[in-house]
Write a protein that holds these residues in place. Structure first.
Motif, mmCIF file in Angstrom:
data_model
loop_
_atom_site.group_PDB
_atom_site.id
_atom_site.type_symbol
_atom_site.label_atom_id
_atom_site.label_comp_id
_atom_site.label_asym_id
_atom_site.label_seq_id
_atom_site.Cartn_x
_atom_site.Cartn_y
_atom_site.Cartn_z
ATOM 1 N N ALA A 35 0.828 -1.211 0.000
ATOM 2 C CA ALA A 35 0.000 0.000 0.000
ATOM 3 C C ALA A 35 0.862 1.260 0.000
ATOM 4 O O ALA A 35 0.480 2.286 -0.572
ATOM 5 C CB ALA A 35 -0.932 -0.012 1.211
ATOM 6 N N ALA A 36 2.028 1.184 0.634
ATOM 7 C CA ALA A 36 2.901 2.359 0.734
ATOM 8 C C ALA A 36 3.780 2.544 -0.497
ATOM 9 O O ALA A 36 4.243 3.664 -0.763
ATOM 10 C CB ALA A 36 3.789 2.242 1.978
ATOM 11 N N THR A 101 -15.394 4.618 7.749
ATOM 12 C CA THR A 101 -14.762 5.563 8.678
ATOM 13 C C THR A 101 -13.676 6.365 7.975
ATOM 14 O O THR A 101 -13.536 7.575 8.198
ATOM 15 C CB THR A 101 -14.145 4.806 9.876
ATOM 16 N N THR A 102 -12.910 5.690 7.111
ATOM 17 C CA THR A 102 -11.847 6.378 6.373
ATOM 18 C C THR A 102 -12.417 7.387 5.397
ATOM 19 O O THR A 102 -11.860 8.477 5.204
ATOM 20 C CB THR A 102 -10.968 5.356 5.617
ATOM 21 N N GLU A 103 -13.542 7.044 4.765
ATOM 22 C CA GLU A 103 -14.168 7.948 3.797
ATOM 23 C C GLU A 103 -14.668 9.234 4.454
ATOM 24 O O GLU A 103 -14.784 10.267 3.794
ATOM 25 C CB GLU A 103 -15.334 7.244 3.099
ATOM 26 N N LYS A 104 -14.933 9.176 5.758
ATOM 27 C CA LYS A 104 -15.426 10.368 6.459
ATOM 28 C C LYS A 104 -14.329 11.407 6.673
ATOM 29 O O LYS A 104 -14.630 12.578 6.969
ATOM 30 C CB LYS A 104 -16.030 9.965 7.814
ATOM 31 N N GLN A 115 -6.835 8.435 -3.100
ATOM 32 C CA GLN A 115 -7.279 7.052 -2.990
ATOM 33 C C GLN A 115 -6.167 6.154 -2.450
ATOM 34 O O GLN A 115 -6.405 5.259 -1.641
ATOM 35 C CB GLN A 115 -7.724 6.541 -4.375
ATOM 36 N N LEU A 116 -4.931 6.411 -2.873
ATOM 37 C CA LEU A 116 -3.786 5.636 -2.374
ATOM 38 C C LEU A 116 -3.565 5.854 -0.876
ATOM 39 O O LEU A 116 -3.250 4.925 -0.134
ATOM 40 C CB LEU A 116 -2.512 6.012 -3.149
ATOM 41 N N VAL A 117 -3.744 7.101 -0.437
ATOM 42 C CA VAL A 117 -3.604 7.417 0.996
ATOM 43 C C VAL A 117 -4.691 6.713 1.792
ATOM 44 O O VAL A 117 -4.435 6.178 2.879
ATOM 45 C CB VAL A 117 -3.669 8.939 1.220
ATOM 46 N N LYS A 118 -5.914 6.678 1.262
ATOM 47 C CA LYS A 118 -7.015 5.985 1.947
ATOM 48 C C LYS A 118 -6.707 4.493 2.087
ATOM 49 O O LYS A 118 -6.944 3.891 3.139
ATOM 50 C CB LYS A 118 -8.323 6.192 1.185
ATOM 51 N N GLN A 119 -6.193 3.894 1.024
ATOM 52 C CA GLN A 119 -5.846 2.466 1.080
ATOM 53 C C GLN A 119 -4.755 2.210 2.125
ATOM 54 O O GLN A 119 -4.795 1.204 2.839
ATOM 55 C CB GLN A 119 -5.378 1.999 -0.297
#
Length: 214
Positions: A35-36, A101-104, A115-119
């Motif tokens: 992911a990173a 929760t992440t989408e909030k 999107q990459l940061v959210k993942q």
């Protein structure tokens, strides 16, 4: 002024601990490294603006890990992604691994990088650290439970092996019996040869005696 300096020093200490924990997580969790990786490849800088308490932290993704600082990295005029959230919201996103929760979290930046940061956030968490440590202690020897198909295949393999071994045993048994029969035949022939030899010797002795008497 003195109070501000102490606050800044305390923040730096906290950032050092968090940075060390992130480095450990990246070493132990291959999924987190995946992911990173795209963020590190682009050298993405994320600005995290927290409320309660009010803190601004900059996270720079690189091949060395995630570097945290209270100031924007040298050579950068602005971050790639900006996150505005309450401290509790960020903690919930990290600990729950929940997409909702992440989408909030309020994020601004290029769509792909956001999107990459959210993942990355969804993959991040204490659970990953604990699992990684357990795997490290076990030496990675833990094996996944075999499926029903794998178990059936193993059973069939064992059945074939058992049949092969039984066939080998039967073959050896037959050969053993053949050898026993051969040995008995040789012993019988040997006895017959001995009897014939003795009889021949007796006849020869008798003939010699008859010649002498005459």
């Amino acid at each position: 002024m003195k109070r501000s300096t102490l606050s800044h020093s305390f923040l730096n200490i906290i950032l050092v601990f968090i940075e060390s924990a992130l480095t450990l997580l990246l070493r132990l969790d291959p999924e987190l490294r995946k992911a990173a990786y795209p963020l590190a490849k682009q050298g993405t800088v994320v600005a995290l603006r927290l409320y309660l308490p009010h803190v601004e932290v900059f996270a720079t993704f690189s091949t060395k890990g995630v570097l945290l600082d209270a100031q924007l990295p040298i050579g950068r005029s602005e971050p790639d992604v900006v996150i505005n959230a309450y401290s509790l919201q960020v903690i919930n996103a990290i600990t729950t691994h929940d997409s909702e929760t992440t989408e909030k979290l309020q994020m601004r930046g290029e769509t792909v990088q956001v999107q990459l940061v959210k993942q990355f956030i969804m993959q991040l968490g204490l659970g990953s650290l604990i699992q990684g440590i357990i795997k490290k202690i076990k030496g990675g020897k833990s094996k996944p439970k075999p499926t029903d198909a794998e178990m059936a295949e193993k059973k069939e393999h064992y059945k074939v092996r058992i049949k092969e071994q039984q066939t080998q045993i039967n073959t050896l048994t037959i050969k053993n019996r053949e050898l026993e029969t051969t040995v008995k035949e040789l012993q019988s022939k040997q006895k017959t040869l001995m009897i014939v030899t003795i009889a021949a010797l007796v006849v020869m002795v008798g003939a010699l005696i008859a010649l002498v008497m005459n």
